[in-house]
Write a protein that holds these residues in place. Structure first.
Motif, short mmCIF file in Angstrom:
data_model
loop_
_atom_site.label_atom_id
_atom_site.label_comp_id
_atom_site.label_asym_id
_atom_site.label_seq_id
_atom_site.Cartn_x
_atom_site.Cartn_y
_atom_site.Cartn_z
N LYS A 3 0.82 -1.21 0.00
CA LYS A 3 0.00 0.00 0.00
C LYS A 3 0.85 1.26 0.00
CE LYS A 3 -3.73 -0.10 2.72
NZ LYS A 3 -4.60 -0.45 3.86
N LYS A 4 2.06 1.18 0.60
CA LYS A 4 2.93 2.35 0.62
C LYS A 4 3.48 2.65 -0.76
CE LYS A 4 4.39 2.21 5.40
NZ LYS A 4 5.51 2.09 6.31
N GLY A 5 4.03 1.65 -1.40
CA GLY A 5 4.49 1.78 -2.77
C GLY A 5 5.81 2.53 -2.95
N ASP A 6 6.54 2.84 -1.88
CA ASP A 6 7.80 3.56 -2.04
C ASP A 6 8.96 2.58 -2.25
OD1 ASP A 6 7.81 2.53 0.49
OD2 ASP A 6 8.44 4.37 1.50
N ARG A 7 10.13 3.13 -2.48
CA ARG A 7 11.30 2.30 -2.79
C ARG A 7 11.71 1.41 -1.61
NH1 ARG A 7 13.55 -0.65 -6.17
NH2 ARG A 7 15.79 -0.78 -6.04
N ALA A 8 11.61 1.95 -0.40
CA ALA A 8 11.99 1.17 0.78
C ALA A 8 11.06 -0.04 0.95
CB ALA A 8 11.96 2.05 2.02
N ALA A 9 9.78 0.16 0.74
CA ALA A 9 8.82 -0.95 0.85
C ALA A 9 9.08 -1.99 -0.24
CB ALA A 9 7.39 -0.42 0.75
N TYR A 10 9.44 -1.52 -1.42
CA TYR A 10 9.73 -2.44 -2.53
C TYR A 10 10.95 -3.31 -2.22
CZ TYR A 10 9.87 -3.99 -7.38
OH TYR A 10 9.84 -4.75 -8.52
N SER A 11 11.99 -2.71 -1.65
CA SER A 11 13.19 -3.49 -1.33
C SER A 11 12.94 -4.44 -0.17
CB SER A 11 14.37 -2.57 -1.03
OG SER A 11 14.10 -1.79 0.11
N ARG A 12 12.13 -4.03 0.83
CA ARG A 12 11.78 -4.94 1.93
C ARG A 12 10.97 -6.12 1.41
NH1 ARG A 12 10.32 -0.37 5.09
NH2 ARG A 12 8.16 -0.91 4.70
#
Length: 157
Positions: A3-12
Motif C-alpha cells: 500500500k505504501k508503494g515507495d522504494r523502501a517498501a519495494y526493497s523490503r
C-alpha cells in the motif's frame, strides 16, 4: 508494504518474498485490492492434526480473494437456511417449482439487521458471517452473493 508503494517498501518486499516475480503483483494487484481495508488481510483455517506425527495443519488465506472459502461457506449456509425455511412453509414440489427467487432481498435484509436482532430468516451466526464477508466489498458483491446463494439452493433442491 504494497500500500505504501515507495522504494523502501519495494526493497523490503523483495528481500522477504522468495519468488521475485511476486513483488510487482504485491504492488499492483494486492495494493489495489486492499487499498481501502484498514487491516486483517489474512484468514487462518485450522485443519486439525496431520496423521503420523500429529503436527497441526492450517491454511493461510488472503481475505476477499476470488477463491475466498468463507464467502463460499457463507453462501452455502444461507442457501441451506433459506431452503429449510421454505420447506417448512410450503410443499416440496412448490419450493422446487419456485426455485431460488428472492435471494437478493434476503441478503439485503440480513445485511441491514443487527447481529442479535430477532426476526431475521438466518441464524445469528450465519448473519454475522454474511456481514463480515460483505464488510469491505463493493455494492456488486451483494448481487454476486445472492447469485451464489441461488446456485446452492438449486443444488440442494
Amino acid at each position: 508494504m504494497g500500500k505504501k508503494g515507495d522504494r523502501a517498501a519495494y526493497s523490503r518486499a523483495s528481500a522477504f518474498l522468495l519468488q521475485s516475480s511476486l513483488v510487482p503483483k504485491l504492488f499492483t494487484t494486492f495494493a489495489a485490492r486492499y487499498a481501502d481495508r484498514p487491516g486483517g488481510y489474512t484468514r487462518i483455517h485450522k485443519l486439525g492434526n496431520r496423521p503420523g506425527d500429529n503436527a497441526p495443519r492450517a491454511v493461510l488465506e488472503l481475505v476477499d480473494n476470488p477463491r475466498d472459502l468463507r464467502w463460499e461457506m457463507t453462501a452455502r449456509s444461507i442457501g441451506w437456511e433459506v431452503v429449510k425455511d421454505r420447506l417448512r412453509r410450503f410443499k416440496p414440489l412448490a419450493v422446487i417449482n419456485k426455485g431460488p427467487v428472492g435471494t437478493q432481498e434476503i441478503v439485503e435484509k440480513e445485511l441491514s439487521m443487527k447481529f442479535d436482532q430477532p426476526g431475521g430468516l438466518l441464524r445469528p451466526k450465519t448473519r454475522s458471517y454474511l456481514q463480515k464477508v460483505m464488510r469491505y466489498r463493493n455494492v456488486d458483491a451483494r448481487a454476486k452473493m445472492s447469485e451464489k446463494v441461488g446456485e446452492y439452493m438449486v443444488c440442494i433442491l
